[in-house]
Design an enzyme around this catalytic site. Structure first.
Site, PDB file in Angstrom:
ATOM      1  N   ASP A 159      29.176  -9.644 -37.358  1.00 31.30           N
ATOM      2  CA  ASP A 159      28.952  -9.446 -35.789  1.00 31.30           C
ATOM      3  C   ASP A 159      28.642  -7.990 -35.737  1.00 31.30           C
ATOM      4  O   ASP A 159      29.102  -7.337 -36.331  1.00 31.30           O
ATOM      5  CB  ASP A 159      29.581 -10.271 -34.809  1.00 31.30           C
ATOM      6  CG  ASP A 159      28.495 -10.940 -33.925  1.00 31.30           C
ATOM      7  OD1 ASP A 159      27.537 -10.248 -33.644  1.00 31.30           O
ATOM      8  OD2 ASP A 159      29.144 -11.728 -33.352  1.00 31.30           O
ATOM      9  N   ASP A 214      21.329 -14.871 -29.014  1.00 29.51           N
ATOM     10  CA  ASP A 214      21.906 -16.010 -29.384  1.00 29.51           C
ATOM     11  C   ASP A 214      21.050 -17.341 -28.729  1.00 29.51           C
ATOM     12  O   ASP A 214      20.511 -17.367 -27.600  1.00 29.51           O
ATOM     13  CB  ASP A 214      23.190 -16.326 -28.599  1.00 29.51           C
ATOM     14  CG  ASP A 214      24.371 -15.332 -29.218  1.00 29.51           C
ATOM     15  OD1 ASP A 214      23.890 -14.883 -30.259  1.00 29.51           O
ATOM     16  OD2 ASP A 214      25.481 -15.425 -28.808  1.00 29.51           O
TER      17      ASP A 214
HETATM   18  C1  GLA Z   1      27.686 -13.254 -30.848  1.00 31.45           C
HETATM   19  C2  GLA Z   1      26.920 -14.009 -32.165  1.00 31.45           C
HETATM   20  C3  GLA Z   1      27.141 -15.413 -31.843  1.00 31.45           C
HETATM   21  C4  GLA Z   1      28.653 -15.648 -31.860  1.00 31.45           C
HETATM   22  C5  GLA Z   1      29.268 -14.901 -30.989  1.00 31.45           C
HETATM   23  C6  GLA Z   1      31.024 -15.088 -31.059  1.00 31.45           C
HETATM   24  O1  GLA Z   1      27.158 -13.555 -29.476  1.00 31.45           O
HETATM   25  O2  GLA Z   1      25.606 -13.748 -31.901  1.00 31.45           O
HETATM   26  O3  GLA Z   1      26.370 -16.178 -32.842  1.00 31.45           O
HETATM   27  O4  GLA Z   1      29.117 -15.513 -33.448  1.00 31.45           O
HETATM   28  O5  GLA Z   1      29.187 -13.569 -31.013  1.00 31.45           O
HETATM   29  O6  GLA Z   1      31.340 -14.261 -30.260  1.00 31.45           O
END
Ligand code: GLA
Length: 402
Positions: A159, A214
């Site tokens: 990430d 997301d």
């Molecule tokens: C980000 C990613 C998600 C998930 C969260 C976890 O938002 O894009 O897919 O992994 O972090 O904290």
């Protein structure tokens, strides 16, 4: 220096430095890395359903359910723990799991998942902390990669939170090198949410990259993501995929019709298929969607071409995916809130190519048209057919060579 000593030095460099480096270098080559994700990875990820509420029991039960439900047979193989598994770092910097949630540690879990014939994935972050403020890998890249390899990790999602002033490409390249240097085949999933345009630099560094923010479990969020894939079809291919995020199918925020659309679009887009629901108690309907073999075959088609959007007439979209053996798939999408009856010219759609000026020279007489949700060939009397599309629904057809 004398000529003889120059020659001696050359021999020394060749035999003592270069040859051993070739023979004893067990790091993964670029070719190995492509092989790892020749088709889009398929599996399950904990985030969409469980967020931080994860533990060893849930993950082990999910592996059991993956096998029991028939999903592993359908092609799903990675069980990925997302954020929040981390406990902290030891004095020497080695990362360890949260002891309450994962009392037996991560290696135990990986061994269990492997014993089921599945593969195991984990999550970290290129910055100092993960998005949920757990320890990130910044400054520990090689150490973490070694730890993951020791545990038996097969997939790393990486990430982009708390990255400060870091450069994205350099940060992902560093972890990519660290993972490759372990010699263990590890799929590398880049997650910058589309910031820094990873499709322009991610090939060769990672095997997939998130293209957007997301996903949320609702129609608008899902369609927002789909619309952002329109310009990206040229960047996907074997070993390196656009990732429109994990699936929401079975999580309850959309209707069955909408979830069928999500699955169809993901398969058209050659997207990684990471289920995000609770596999232990899914409905027969959810399982049927996630294991539609004909759609999975589209997603996994060897040519690895992502669908392009051929027409978008506001509320009605036509997506086309080129397949091996000069075949094609077409997805008709009613993205509006009203019922639609559309006129479809199959002869024309068969010719449609991503280059508007150069249609393909294919003839409908050489093909049969298969409905991939009905699992039946159409009885076409003419080239043209009228098709009813309820709101938020799709039809997916494949032109199959006779
Ligand atoms: C980000 C990613 C998600 C998930 C969260 C976890 O938002 O894009 O897919 O992994 O972090 O904290």
């Amino acid at each position: 220096m004398k000529k003889t000593s120059v020659n001696k030095l050359k021999y020394y460099i060749f035999f003592v430095v270069i040859l051993p480096a070739i023979f004893f270098n067990n790091s993964l080559s670029a070719q190995d890395s492509v092989q790892l994700a020749k088709s889009p990875p398929m599996g399950w990820n904990s985030w969409n359903k469980f967020g931080c509420n994860i533990n060893e029991k849930i993950i082990m039960e999910m592996a059991d359910a993956m096998v029991r439900s028939g999903m592993s047979k359908a092609g799903y193989k990675y069980i990925v723990i997302d954020d929040c598994w981390q406990g902290g770092r030891k004095k020497d910097g080695e990362i360890y799991a949260n002891k309450k949630r994962f009392p037996h540690g991560i290696k135990y879990l990986a061994d269990y998942i492997h014993s089921k014939g599945l593969k195991f994935g984990i999550y970290s972050d290129a910055g100092t902390k993960t998005c949920q403020r757990r320890p990130g890998s910044r400054g520990y890249e090689f150490q973490d990669a070694r730890t993951y390899a020791k545990w038996g990790v097969d997939y790393v999602k990486y990430d982009w939170c708390y990255h400060g002033t870091q450069n994205a490409k350099a940060s992902y390249l560093l972890m990519s090198k660290a993972l490759k240097s372990t010699g263990r085949p590890i799929v590398f999933s880049i997650c910058t949410w589309g910031t820094n345009k990873p499709w322009l630099w991610g090939k060769g560094i990672g095997n997939l990259w998130r293209t957007t923010e997301d996903i949320q479990d609702n129609w608008n969020s899902m369609m927002n993501i789909v619309n952002q894939q329109k310009s990206l079809y040229k960047y996907a291919g074997p070993g390196h995929w656009n990732d429109p995020d994990m699936l929401e199918i079975g999580n309850g925020g959309m209707t069955t019709t909408e979830y069928k659309s999500e699955f169809s679009l993901w398969c058209m887009l050659s997207a990684p298929l990471m289920a995000g629901n609770d596999l232990r108690n899914m409905t027969a309907e959810t399982l049927k969607i996630l294991t539609n073999k004909e759609l999975i075959a589209l997603d996994q088609d060897k040519l690895g071409r992502q669908a392009f959007c051929y027409r978008d007439i506001g509320g009605y979209e036509i997506w086309i995916k080129e397949l091996t053996n000069h075949e094609k798939a077409v997805c008709l999408l009613n993205s509006s809130d009203e019922r639609k009856k559309v006129q479809v010219n199959f002869a024309l759609l068969l010719k449609a190519s991503s280059n508007y000026w150069r249609p393909d020279p294919y003839k409908l007489a050489d093909y049969r048209v298969r409905d991939l949700w009905q699992h039946k060939y159409l009885k076409l009397k003419k080239n043209i057919k009228y098709i009813k599309l309820p709101p938020h629904s799709v039809k997916v057809y494949q032109f199959v060579k006779k």
